[in-house]
Design an enzyme around this catalytic site. Structure first.
Site, PDB file in Angstrom:
ATOM      1  N   TYR A   1       1.241   4.653  12.707  1.00  0.00           N
ATOM      2  CA  TYR A   1       0.693   3.386  12.196  1.00  0.00           C
ATOM      3  C   TYR A   1      -0.456   2.953  13.100  1.00  0.00           C
ATOM      4  CZ  TYR A   1       0.903  -1.558  10.572  1.00  0.00           C
ATOM      5  OH  TYR A   1       0.620  -2.806  10.065  1.00  0.00           O
TER       6      TYR A   1
ATOM      7  N   LYS B   1      -0.653   5.774   8.515  1.00  0.00           N
ATOM      8  CA  LYS B   1      -1.010   4.506   7.883  1.00  0.00           C
ATOM      9  C   LYS B   1      -2.255   4.000   8.592  1.00  0.00           C
ATOM     10  CE  LYS B   1       0.445  -0.191   6.826  1.00  0.00           C
ATOM     11  NZ  LYS B   1       1.311  -1.331   7.205  1.00  0.00           N
TER      12      LYS B   1
ATOM     13  N   ASP C   1      -5.219  -4.019   1.829  1.00  0.00           N
ATOM     14  CA  ASP C   1      -5.093  -4.143   0.376  1.00  0.00           C
ATOM     15  C   ASP C   1      -6.437  -4.391  -0.304  1.00  0.00           C
ATOM     16  OD1 ASP C   1      -2.543  -4.157   1.385  1.00  0.00           O
ATOM     17  OD2 ASP C   1      -1.880  -5.946   0.310  1.00  0.00           O
TER      18      ASP C   1
END
Length: 297
Positions: free
Chosen positions: A137, A165, A191
């Protein structure tokens, strides 16, 4: 397993009650709501889940509840990152015990660890995960750890690492990583650039706002598969209108408030020191909840 890790994964919120304790019933409803809106998996215990204001026991409890509701139905990724290697190992062992499909960990933060110390941290977690694939991550804006491209390339080739990620907003770097590692599962983390991330080589995404409109992100994936870039952009624009509002309200508390109006989360509060949503935003959040419920129906 790599194919199972691909797709749209909601970064799961963690509901609390008025006493700031874990609200297990709301958590169960939220898991079921996410399954019902057609997402591919859940990323549990990350930034969106307020993991860093929870005890280890609470984080394990969240993993257990989510597994009870969703194991075998969708892909489950347990974020086990902490500053402490030993604590991350404990959470990784719990994820294995509860039947998660993969573990993930943010780079250890706060202290100025060397890159080799970062690598050793991941190796130890991978060992404790006992065969579960690791999702590295990378979120420099929150962790303060700014990995170079060469360092990322090294981390994702550690034995046991299957995915990354990438929450950096650097689409050029996203494409560079994809080019260097064609078999790596690569997630877009922001997003608001989901469609662009897919075009830059991401296999899917892990995101906070998927909790309330996961079907829109699935629509973006489908549109790009069909070569309809214009439709993907239209859907991204609709997502970004929501994100504009959530940035004003505070993303996590705004999401919880929308889910409260959707009758999914009982109490729309984050854990302190997060403050409640400013009341001036409540009408807009209520209207958003109504719009999304009508759209989903």
């Amino acid at each position: 397993m790599a194919k199972a890790l691909q797709g749209v994964m909601a970064a799961l919120l963690t509901p609390f009650d008025h006493q700031q304790q874990l609200d297990s019933e709301s958590l169960r409803r939220l898991v079921r709501f996410n399954i019902g809106q057609g997402i591919d998996g859940l990323y549990v215990g990350g930034s969106t889940g307020e993991a860093f204001v929870q005890s280890l026991a609470e984080r394990e409890q969240v993993l257990e509840i989510v597994a009870e509701e969703a194991k075998g139905k969708i892909t489950l990724i347990a974020h086990v990152g902490t500053v402490s290697t030993a604590e991350s190992q404990q959470l990784a062992s719990a994820a294995k015990r509860y039947g998660f499909d993969a573990v993930s960990a943010v780079t250890p933060f706060y202290y100025p660890f060397s890159f080799e110390e970062h690598c050793d941290h991941y190796r130890a977690i991978i060992d404790s995960a006992d065969g579960l694939p690791m999702v590295v991550y990378n979120i420099p804006a929150l962790s303060g750890v700014k990995l170079t491209l060469d360092q990322i390339n090294t981390l994702v080739t550690l034995p046991g690492v299957s995915a990354l990620k990438q929450t950096s907003g650097d689409l050029f770097q996203m494409e560079q990583i994809r080019r260097a590692h064609p078999d790596l599962v690569l997630y877009n983390g922001y997003d608001e650039i989901f469609a662009s991330g897919l075009l830059a080589g991401a296999d899917g995404g892990i995101g906070s706002t998927y909790n309330i409109m996961g079907w829109r992100y699935q629509g973006i994936v489908q549109a790009l598969r069909e070569g309809d870039v214009a439709k993907a952009q239209r859907l991204q624009t609709e997502c970004n209108k929501v994100i504009d509002l959530l940035i004003k309200t505070g993303v996590f508390r705004g999401l919880k408030t929308v889910l409260h109006y959707m009758d999914v989360v009982s109490v729309p509060l984050c854990r302190k020191p997060f403050a409640p949503v400013d009341e001036k935003y409540l009408p807009a959040l209520k209207a958003l909840a109504q719009q999304l419920m009508e759209e989903k129906a």
